[in-house]
Design an enzyme around this catalytic site. Structure first.
Site, PDB file in Angstrom:
ATOM      1  N   PRO A 124     -54.665 -54.215  11.073  1.00 11.48           N
ATOM      2  CA  PRO A 124     -53.254 -54.182  11.444  1.00 11.48           C
ATOM      3  C   PRO A 124     -52.750 -55.421  12.190  1.00 11.48           C
ATOM      4  CG  PRO A 124     -54.503 -52.820  12.940  1.00 11.48           C
ATOM      5  CD  PRO A 124     -55.475 -53.312  11.891  1.00 11.48           C
ATOM      6  N   CYS A 125     -52.675 -56.528  11.476  1.00 12.78           N
ATOM      7  CA  CYS A 125     -52.168 -57.759  12.089  1.00 12.78           C
ATOM      8  C   CYS A 125     -50.713 -57.593  12.509  1.00 12.78           C
ATOM      9  CB  CYS A 125     -52.346 -58.945  11.143  1.00 12.78           C
ATOM     10  SG  CYS A 125     -51.714 -58.693   9.487  1.00 12.78           S
TER      11      CYS A 125
END
Length: 189
Positions: A140-141
């Protein structure tokens, strides 16, 4: 030796995405290009030996279904999805491990990740690693922000607005961004 890779294409509200996997786990999530043909070509450039598989195996289809659920506005956590990040540099893999610990609806800064890695001076390198994230959304950048709370970059269609909206879907209500992909035209293959 790198395990054999396979890929599948799937339609989403933002266009045709691709999912790449090996026997060890998910190796890539390709966000849409301007057409399905372009998405397929990008996958073939990055994984030239990968074979297309449609339909994908049941475990991979479950990951596809979860990506679709997220893009439909449902909060989804991918922390349990097995990954194959063998092709990523070691520092990047360490960054991705930390990013995967950020719960849905929460955020962390590039600097915080750098400090957790014992390299407080490397926040730019953390940003570069996340910019090269081969499994965006699954790692989850989008949950990583600049020190001042700014969104930073995001490579999906809609850029920062999409990043804000995904955070909103996940429950980060302070980041109101409006309807998901409202301004994006529907893409066709």
């Amino acid at each position: 030796m790198t395990p054999a890779a396979s890929f599948t294409l799937f339609e989403t509200p933002i266009g045709t995405c691709g999912l790449i996997w090996t026997a060890h786990g998910i190796a890539g999530l390709s966000l849409p290009e301007h057409s399905a043909t372009a998405t397929r070509a990008r996958l073939r450039r990055r994984w030239p030996d990968a074979t297309e598989a449609s339909p994908p195996p049941p475990g991979v289809q479950k990951v596809v279904d979860r990506v679709l659920a997220l893009l439909a506005g449902e909060p989804v956590d991918f922390a349990d999805v097995p990954l194959d990040l063998e092709r990523a540099p070691e520092f990047h893999r360490r960054v991705y491990e930390v990013a995967r610990t950020i719960p849905p609806g929460k955020t962390m800064t590039y600097g915080e990740i750098a400090r957790l890695l014992g390299a407080p001076q490397d926040s730019r390198e953390v940003g570069q690693a996340l910019g090269r994230n081969p499994v965006a959304i699954i790692v989850p950048c989008h949950r990583v922000l600049g020190a001042d709370g700014k969104m930073g970059g995001f490579s999906a269609p809609g850029g920062i607005a999409t990043k804000r909206r995904i955070l909103e879907i996940e429950g980060a209500s302070a980041l109101a961004a409006g309807p998901l992909f409202e301004s994006l035209p529907r893409r066709h293959g």
